[in-house]
Design a protein around this motif. Structure first.
Motif, mmCIF file in Angstrom:
data_model
loop_
_atom_site.group_PDB
_atom_site.id
_atom_site.type_symbol
_atom_site.label_atom_id
_atom_site.label_comp_id
_atom_site.label_asym_id
_atom_site.label_seq_id
_atom_site.Cartn_x
_atom_site.Cartn_y
_atom_site.Cartn_z
ATOM 1 N N ASP A 257 0.853 -1.186 0.000
ATOM 2 C CA ASP A 257 0.000 0.000 0.000
ATOM 3 C C ASP A 257 0.889 1.237 0.000
ATOM 4 O O ASP A 257 1.776 1.377 0.845
ATOM 5 C CB ASP A 257 -0.883 -0.022 1.256
ATOM 6 N N SER A 259 0.379 4.011 1.094
ATOM 7 C CA SER A 259 0.259 4.792 2.322
ATOM 8 C C SER A 259 1.215 4.293 3.412
ATOM 9 O O SER A 259 1.449 4.986 4.406
ATOM 10 C CB SER A 259 -1.176 4.753 2.848
ATOM 11 N N LYS A 397 -3.951 -11.168 -0.198
ATOM 12 C CA LYS A 397 -3.576 -10.407 0.999
ATOM 13 C C LYS A 397 -3.918 -11.087 2.315
ATOM 14 O O LYS A 397 -3.537 -10.592 3.375
ATOM 15 C CB LYS A 397 -4.237 -9.024 0.942
ATOM 16 N N GLU A 480 -3.264 -3.335 8.266
ATOM 17 C CA GLU A 480 -3.882 -2.897 7.020
ATOM 18 C C GLU A 480 -3.483 -1.462 6.686
ATOM 19 O O GLU A 480 -3.250 -1.126 5.525
ATOM 20 C CB GLU A 480 -5.403 -3.025 7.105
ATOM 21 N N LYS A 481 -3.380 -0.621 7.714
ATOM 22 C CA LYS A 481 -3.045 0.788 7.505
ATOM 23 C C LYS A 481 -1.568 1.084 7.715
ATOM 24 O O LYS A 481 -1.061 2.091 7.226
ATOM 25 C CB LYS A 481 -3.870 1.666 8.445
#
Length: 535
Positions: A257, A259, A397, A480-481
């Motif tokens: 990701d 981010s 994932k 996840e983040k």
């Protein structure tokens, strides 16, 4: 009526034979000390076209985990229970009967993938690095493998290497035996014998299960000069730039990701620009040798695939490729660069801490540790006849762990995992079959995933990961983040943290884990690094 009954029985018998023949062949390939970012399809600049092609025509796991170290990973892979439960909670030292989780060998309350798959009609074989109790008399040949060519602990690439020993079906053979190819290189040798054993399986008309355990790219790094020369000079850019380039490629691939921030490089690592020209040349050569070893590892995978295609069995063969731990920072920033000709059979080369930073991109830490860099592995699954074409090249994932391999093989082969075996009670499976993920379905994991190695510990439950080095307090991350573990939420999510701590402590006691009396904090100064990151 009797005639029709006979016809019916013959029909059912024929269907049973057809069903049995549809059991897929299975190959589990385990690399040694390969970091998350060391393959082209996981962000590397090292050309790995054969593994990349398997990924393009199969599925890549983005959240595949190992146990952070070689012996425990092998024990877990082979048995489907956590390494402590299998008797290898650390490495090969036997702490005695009063410490059952630390006997340094596979125990008899666990079964191996070979012992289980034999009962499902498979021809089982193993080639490569064993490292789960050879010195205690535990060999592939007495733990279910019908054929094996193994090295007790690895530590060599050439027949004249200092630690070179090979055992064929349990018996040591000379390194220059006429049963072995001349002037062999271990990476090629394991594949060559794997194909020989596959020929036996085909001759017996049985599905095969091959466990191919490479010692590449583990130190002492050794490769042919012509391969090293391909990479020499390409790493004079330094580890900071290489790490940044790999991170950017991972984002471009869609592997991670965007981010997720790249953590600051370990402050213990010397800045590349502060090195002398002679030091830069030496470190460049060390990384070139490492790249050459990985290049040859990939070539051997290509030889394996070509061999399977030549035999007409590739499409019906499941190939699972993973690594036993993250990139290796041993023995520190200096690494090792020993020998008259570094890279040859008498030399000893370790890439060291700077290059390990790049190997584990984009994560914190390395081998030994339970932060993501130490436990994250490439995970590639190929199965042309079992993975829908629409899934080719996709990322999966869902979290997966080396403990899941036994359950996956049992599922693929229609085997039955036993409650007793050869008069011993067998511990229940700890893993979950990954087969549903091949086609994009939920794995339906019922329990969290756990880690403990040398006092470093972690638990992952869904998206939440609780983790700490031996010297640290617990930290909590939303994977996840924030899978690069920069935003600790332990204080902000007290109920989740409390629940995970309780689950971890229950598991720790259940598997018989014990306190570890050494620390490796010098590997990674987290407090200093995270201050540098602004946390």
């Amino acid at each position: 009526m009797k005639k029709y009954s006979i016809i019916l029985l013959l029909t059912l018998f024929t269907l049973n034979i057809a069903f049995a023949q549809k059991k897929p062949n299975i190959i589990v390939i385990l690399a040694d000390d390969l970091g998350y970012a060391d393959l082209g399809c996981y962000g590397s600049e090292i050309p790995t076209p054969n593994l990349d092609k398997l990924a393009q025509n199969g599925v890549r796991l983005t959240n595949f985990y190992n146990t952070a170290r070689c012996c425990p990973t092998r024990a877990t892979l082979l048995t489907g229970v956590y390494a402590h439960q299998a008797g290898i909670g650390h490495m090969m030292d036997d702490k005695g009967a009063e410490h059952p989780a630390y006997r340094g060998q596979l125990n008899r309350n666990s079964v191996t993938i070979a012992e289980v798959m034999n009962t499902a009609g498979y021809f089982t074989a193993m080639t490569g690095k064993w490292h789960v109790g050879h010195q205690h008399g535990v060999y592939p040949s007495n733990r279910g493998f019908q054929r094996s060519l193994h090295a007790p602990v690895g530590g060599f690439y050439y027949p004249d290497g200092k630690n070179a020993k090979v055992f064929l079906n349990g018996a040591e053979i000379p390194n220059d035996s006429d049963k072995l190819p001349k002037s062999w290189y271990s990476t090629d040798l394991w594949t060559d014998y794997g194909l020989r054993f596959i020929d036996e399986a085909i001759g017996e008309k049985k599905p095969f299960m091959l466990y191919l355990a490479h010692n590449a790219p583990h130190f002492p790094l050794q490769a042919a000069e012509e391969d090293i020369a391909k990479f020499r000079g390409k790493y004079l850019k330094g580890w900071e730039k290489l790490r940044q380039e790999r991170y950017e490629k991972q984002i471009k691939l869609g592997l991670i990701d965007p981010s997720w921030k790249l953590p600051p490089i370990n402050p213990n690592v010397t800045k590349w620009e502060s090195l002398s020209d002679a030091e830069k040349k030496r470190y460049d050569d060390m990384m070139a040798i490492y790249a050459a070893v990985i290049y040859r590892l990939d070539k051997s995978v290509g030889d394996l695939v070509a061999g399977l295609k030549k035999r007409g069995v590739f499409d019906d063969t499941v190939i699972l490729f993973v690594s036993d731990n993250g990139g290796n920072a041993e023995p520190g920033i200096e690494g090792k660069y020993e020998g008259d000709k570094p890279g040859d059979s008498q030399s000893a080369v370790f890439i060291g801490q700077g290059w390990a930073e790049a190997a584990c991109t984009p994560f914190w830490a390395y081998k030994h540790h339970t932060h993501e860099g130490g436990i994250s592995s490439p995970g590639i699954i190929s199965w042309p006849n079992g993975i829908p074409a629409a899934r080719n090249g996709k990322f999966e994932k869902q979290p997966a762990h080396i403990v899941d391999i036994m359950a996956t093989l049992v599922d693929l082969g229609g085997a039955k995992y036993p409650t007793t075996f050869e008069g011993n009670n067998i511990q229940p499976l700890e893993g979950t079959s990954l087969k549903p993920a091949f086609t994009g379905k939920p794995i339906n994991r019922k329990n969290p995933i756990f880690w403990e190695h040398e006092g470093n510990r972690a638990i992952r439950d869904g998206k939440w990961k609780l983790v700490a080095e031996k010297t640290e307090k617990w930290q909590l991350y939303d994977t996840e983040k924030d899978r690069t573990e920069l935003d600790d939420q332990f204080e902000r999510q007290p109920e989740i943290a409390k629940k995970l701590v309780a689950k971890y402590e229950e598991w720790y006691k259940r598997v018989g884990a014990e306190e570890y009396d050494k620390t490796f904090k010098w590997f990674y100064d987290y407090d200093k690094a995270k201050q540098q990151a602004g946390n």
